[in-house]
Design a protein around this motif. Structure first.
Motif, short mmCIF file in Angstrom:
data_model
loop_
_atom_site.label_atom_id
_atom_site.label_comp_id
_atom_site.label_asym_id
_atom_site.label_seq_id
_atom_site.Cartn_x
_atom_site.Cartn_y
_atom_site.Cartn_z
N ASP A 14 7.95 7.74 47.52
CA ASP A 14 6.37 7.53 47.33
C ASP A 14 5.74 6.72 47.57
O ASP A 14 4.71 5.95 48.18
CB ASP A 14 6.74 6.15 45.51
CG ASP A 14 7.00 4.54 46.05
OD1 ASP A 14 7.94 4.27 47.06
OD2 ASP A 14 7.20 4.31 45.48
N PHE A 15 6.22 6.50 49.83
CA PHE A 15 5.17 5.89 50.09
C PHE A 15 3.65 6.68 51.05
O PHE A 15 3.33 6.34 51.26
CB PHE A 15 6.35 6.53 51.79
CG PHE A 15 7.77 5.12 51.50
CD1 PHE A 15 7.63 3.98 50.86
CD2 PHE A 15 8.39 5.40 52.63
CE1 PHE A 15 8.46 3.66 50.27
CE2 PHE A 15 9.83 5.03 52.57
CZ PHE A 15 9.50 3.89 51.47
N GLY A 16 3.74 7.71 50.70
CA GLY A 16 2.55 8.19 51.18
C GLY A 16 2.94 8.90 52.05
O GLY A 16 3.49 8.63 53.30
N HIS A 43 6.49 12.71 49.75
CA HIS A 43 6.26 11.19 49.49
C HIS A 43 5.17 11.14 48.36
O HIS A 43 4.45 9.97 48.82
CB HIS A 43 6.45 11.23 51.18
CG HIS A 43 7.48 11.37 51.68
ND1 HIS A 43 8.37 10.56 51.72
CD2 HIS A 43 7.93 11.94 53.01
CE1 HIS A 43 9.59 10.87 52.29
NE2 HIS A 43 9.23 12.05 52.82
N ASP A 44 4.78 11.96 47.88
CA ASP A 44 3.46 11.79 47.06
C ASP A 44 3.80 11.62 45.53
O ASP A 44 3.01 11.28 44.72
CB ASP A 44 2.27 13.29 47.17
CG ASP A 44 1.94 13.16 48.22
OD1 ASP A 44 1.22 12.18 48.96
OD2 ASP A 44 1.75 14.60 48.59
N GLY A 53 9.56 10.34 40.26
CA GLY A 53 10.54 10.39 41.85
C GLY A 53 11.35 11.37 41.22
O GLY A 53 12.99 12.35 41.44
N ALA A 54 12.19 10.71 39.58
CA ALA A 54 13.69 11.34 39.29
C ALA A 54 13.56 12.84 39.13
O ALA A 54 14.05 13.49 39.65
CB ALA A 54 14.43 10.43 38.50
N TRP A 55 12.33 13.29 38.79
CA TRP A 55 11.95 14.46 38.13
C TRP A 55 11.91 15.09 39.04
O TRP A 55 12.65 16.30 39.01
CB TRP A 55 10.56 14.74 37.21
CG TRP A 55 10.43 15.92 36.83
CD1 TRP A 55 9.62 16.64 37.01
CD2 TRP A 55 11.22 16.36 35.29
NE1 TRP A 55 9.44 17.53 36.53
CE2 TRP A 55 10.89 17.26 35.25
CE3 TRP A 55 12.31 15.64 33.97
CZ2 TRP A 55 11.23 18.45 33.83
CZ3 TRP A 55 12.44 16.37 33.23
CH2 TRP A 55 12.49 17.38 33.01
N VAL A 56 11.19 14.87 40.20
CA VAL A 56 11.34 15.68 41.09
C VAL A 56 12.32 16.06 42.18
O VAL A 56 12.99 17.37 42.33
CB VAL A 56 9.86 15.24 42.67
CG1 VAL A 56 10.16 15.46 43.59
CG2 VAL A 56 8.40 14.99 41.98
N VAL A 73 11.91 5.41 45.86
CA VAL A 73 10.81 5.12 45.47
C VAL A 73 10.98 3.56 44.20
O VAL A 73 12.59 3.65 43.38
CB VAL A 73 10.38 6.15 43.89
CG1 VAL A 73 9.20 5.17 43.09
CG2 VAL A 73 10.67 7.39 44.06
N ASP A 74 10.79 2.03 44.52
CA ASP A 74 11.59 1.35 44.15
C ASP A 74 10.93 -0.41 43.92
O ASP A 74 11.11 -0.63 44.90
CB ASP A 74 12.41 0.91 45.55
CG ASP A 74 13.58 0.38 45.42
OD1 ASP A 74 13.99 -0.62 44.83
OD2 ASP A 74 13.85 -0.88 46.64
#
Length: 278
Positions: A14-16, A43-44, A53-56, A73-74
């Protein structure tokens, strides 16, 4: 047990892209495992959204050759949450936090056949930042696994039953209804639900009748469709997505914007009699 070299890391976070975080993690991998291919999944992921995040990750993982999956994703970084490595039945390894992020992907790869806590500090970049385990813990471990480190060298074996569950469970399915939850939304405004197309079939919702969609702030009728263009513009459609899952979509529009249904919101899909109003 000897490790097998993958030379391939698939990376999700999830850093972008606006900061250095993704590039730094990839640089660490390349420094520690020269020649390793690092492929970005996404990373979006919305910041801190473990469910999305788990779904992707679960949607992407079955389409890769055997790899080390690095997922960060933490929102609990630096706390007592565990760091994990999982081995899937198909042979891939998954590295990330014990917050439910990895389990759906492991299940999509045939299930968990091994789990280890990552505790061997000799593998980390020290000093270990309490806010950037992606750089100092997870990326170095993924790099070493990619070039053949056995996961048994990471730390103690764990009982998979003790792992944190994913943020979303399965949908509820009954005769004439399915109760589901929004688990992700893409850049087009499509809303992914935690159910499969076969769940709609099992509930009897695809037999040609009308389907009502009920949520906290509204109720409308839905049209099942194979493609986005089958419905008029600004009409909400039920689509079987490329994952075999179910999404709410709008032809040339945004289901998220049109309905106002938010992330994690519960929705009910139900058979509607011809005499009933939406």
């Amino acid at each position: 047990m000897a490790g097998g070299a993958f030379r391939f890391v698939a990376f999700l976070s999830d850093f972008g892209w606006g900061d250095e975080f993704v590039g730094v993690c990839k640089g660490v991998i390349m420094e520690m495992a020269p020649g390793t291919v690092v492929l970005d999944i996404s990373h979006d992921v919305p910041p801190g959204d473990v469910g999305a995040g788990a779904w992707v990750l679960a949607a992407a993982a079955p389409h890769f050759p055997p790899a080390v999956f690095l997922a960060v994703v933490d929102p609990g970084v630096g706390t007592v949450r565990r760091a994990l490595c999982l081995r899937s039945a198909r042979g891939s390894l998954l590295v990330g936090p014990d917050n439910g992020l990895l389990l759906p992907a492991a299940e999509a790869l045939g299930g968990v056949v091994g789990a280890w806590g990552i505790e061997n500090e000799a593998l980390f970049r020290l000093p270990l930042s309490p806010t950037f385990h992606g750089r100092d813990l997870f990326a170095p471990v993924a790099a070493r696994l990619a070039v053949g480190l056995a996961p048994e060298e990471l730390g103690p074996a764990l009982d998979p039953a003790t792992l944190s569950p994913p943020p979303f469970g399965p949908a509820e399915v009954g005769s004439g209804w399915v109760r589901a939850r929004v688990v992700a939304s893409d850049r087009f405004g499509n809303l992914s639900l935690n159910c499969r197309w076969r769940d709609l079939e099992r509930a009897g919702l695809l037999r040609g009748g009308r389907i009502g969609l009920v949520w906290r702030r509204g109720r409308i009728l839905l049209r099942p469709a194979r493609t986005f263009s089958e419905g008029p513009e600004r009409e909400v459609l039920l689509i079987e997505d490329s994952r075999g899952g179910v999404q709410l979509s709008v032809n040339r529009g945004s289901a998220r914007g049109l309905t106002g249904i938010g992330h994690s919101e519960e929705v009910l899909m139900e058979a509607v009699g011809e005499e009933e109003d939406p």
